[in-house]
Design an enzyme around this catalytic site. Structure first.
Site, PDB file in Angstrom:
ATOM      1  N   LYS A 292      14.621  56.021  25.821  1.00 15.17           N
ATOM      2  CA  LYS A 292      15.414  55.530  26.951  1.00 15.17           C
ATOM      3  C   LYS A 292      16.898  55.521  26.604  1.00 15.17           C
ATOM      4  O   LYS A 292      17.323  54.871  25.644  1.00 15.17           O
ATOM      5  CB  LYS A 292      14.941  54.122  27.327  1.00 15.17           C
ATOM      6  CG  LYS A 292      15.491  53.592  28.643  1.00 15.17           C
ATOM      7  CD  LYS A 292      14.842  52.252  28.954  1.00 15.17           C
ATOM      8  CE  LYS A 292      15.184  51.740  30.341  1.00 15.17           C
ATOM      9  NZ  LYS A 292      14.482  50.471  30.631  1.00 15.17           N
TER      10      LYS A 292
ATOM     11  N   CYS B 115      12.662  54.117  33.820  1.00 12.87           N
ATOM     12  CA  CYS B 115      13.033  52.951  34.623  1.00 12.87           C
ATOM     13  C   CYS B 115      14.501  52.991  35.052  1.00 12.87           C
ATOM     14  O   CYS B 115      14.898  53.841  35.840  1.00 12.87           O
ATOM     15  CB  CYS B 115      12.693  51.680  33.852  1.00 12.87           C
ATOM     16  SG  CYS B 115      12.549  50.199  34.876  1.00 12.87           S
TER      17      CYS B 115
ATOM     18  N   GLU C 146       6.008  52.657  32.001  1.00 13.52           N
ATOM     19  CA  GLU C 146       6.771  52.165  30.856  1.00 13.52           C
ATOM     20  C   GLU C 146       6.081  50.930  30.260  1.00 13.52           C
ATOM     21  O   GLU C 146       5.506  50.107  30.984  1.00 13.52           O
ATOM     22  CB  GLU C 146       8.172  51.795  31.353  1.00 13.52           C
ATOM     23  CG  GLU C 146       9.079  51.136  30.345  1.00 13.52           C
ATOM     24  CD  GLU C 146      10.377  50.622  30.965  1.00 13.52           C
ATOM     25  OE1 GLU C 146      11.383  50.553  30.254  1.00 13.52           O
ATOM     26  OE2 GLU C 146      10.373  50.272  32.180  1.00 13.52           O
TER      27      GLU C 146
END
Length: 339
Positions: free
Chosen positions: A131, A163, A57
């Site tokens: 995300k 994440c 990321e």
């Protein structure tokens, strides 16, 4: 013991963890792109036949002082210059890539998206993922709207969760329910959450009967310290390969078609089937198929305890990020006006 090259139906994946430079201008982004492209060359040269190379990321833009303000100024489009550069490298080397882009929002007045893309060996964007659950109160980006899945090499069905997305079981379950047998987790996971990193990677793989490839940052930036430990986890939650804390790469062979077999053939511990066929032994032939979970059935009904504004401390942290973005936006407008 894995070999240098894959054999049979094995899908060869290289995980590359590193500490990108914190870009403050387009030249800084270009330096990170050049570095990633160099890592692609290394991976292909070191592991002939590699199918997919995964990067962390924010690895294209990095994280410097006032990082979100820099990201706002440097936000790009998909497709755009970043995906074009990565696409040329993917086509040149004949590999799939998973790379980062801070994506400019489509809607006026919206903040950017923290996005990752999968690029195929033809140099095309095969999948874009935004995300879905940004890390609040710090991360000031617009949440993504949906989970998509794309066909990948060697019978793989690819999805991405970024994440802290993986801290929520719903994100990985959505990917698996849509057919993903390999979930990529590009991350910027930091201390002191190193123990949770292992747990979430293994549990999400186990409960969704899917491979997980989790690739993390290393080193120290203007915000936090990162522990690396990129890993590949199989559908039973076993760690197949794992890096240490420093920069580097590791290769692992996986078998996506095996996931399809176990999802179809396992008569116990088949979580995707049994979730919607509860207790079929006692209630033949298909068990109970209605939804007992009010959290999903009544999504818009939030219990009073959780139906509140953020705490004063959380709001102070969030507002600091908003102010930083506002300053950056005014600076960007001024720069564009004078150009």
């Amino acid at each position: 013991m894995p070999a240098m090259n894959p054999s049979g139906k094995a899908m060869s994946v290289v995980m590359y963890q590193f500490a990108p430079n914190g870009a403050t201008d387009r030249a800084g982004v270009q330096r990170n792109i050049a570095r990633i492209c160099d890592y692609v060359d290394r991976a292909v040269n070191s592991f002939p036949g590699v199918d997919l190379i995964v990067f962390p990321e924010y690895s294209t833009d990095g994280f410097g002082l006032d990082p979100y303000a820099n990201h706002l100024a440097l936000a790009s489009t998909i497709p755009g210059p970043e995906t074009e550069a990565f696409g040329r490298k993917a086509a040149e080397r004949g590999v799939w890539l998973c790379v980062s882009v801070v994506e400019r929002a489509d809607q006026k007045g919206r903040n950017p998206y923290n996005s990752m893309v999968i690029i195929n060996p033809d140099g095309e964007v095969a999948l874009k993922y935004r995300k879905m659950i940004p890390w609040c109160p710090k991360e000031p980006w617009t949440p993504g709207e949906k989970m998509d899945v794309c066909d990948g090499p060697k019978g793989s069905k690819l999805a991405i969760a970024i994440c802290c997305d993986f801290d929520y079981p719903e994100v990985a379950r959505e990917a698996a329910w849509k057919g993903a047998n390999l979930i990529l987790r590009p991350s910027k996971y930091m201390y002191p959450w190193d123990n949770i990193w292992d747990i979430t990677n293994q549990v999400r793989a186990y409960e969704n009967m899917a491979y997980v490839i989790a690739v993390n940052h290393t080193g120290l930036d203007a915000s936090y310290s990162y522990f690396g430990r990129s890993m590949a986890v199989d559908y039973d939650g076993n760690i197949l390969a794992k890096l240490g804390e420093g920069e580097g790469m590791a290769k692992v062979d996986i078998f996506p078609e095996q996931v399809e077999s176990i999802r179809s053939e396992r008569i116990s511990n088949n979580y995707l089937y049994q979730l919607k066929h509860r207790g079929y032994t006692g209630v033949p032939p298909a068990g109970v198929t209605d939804n007992p979970f009010t959290i999903y059935r009544d999504w818009a009904s939030i219990p009073e305890r959780w139906n509140t504004a953020p705490s004063p401390l959380a709001e102070r942290v969030a507002e600091a990020g908003r102010v930083s973005l506002s300053r950056a936006e005014q600076k960007l407008k001024s720069t564009l006006a004078s150009a």
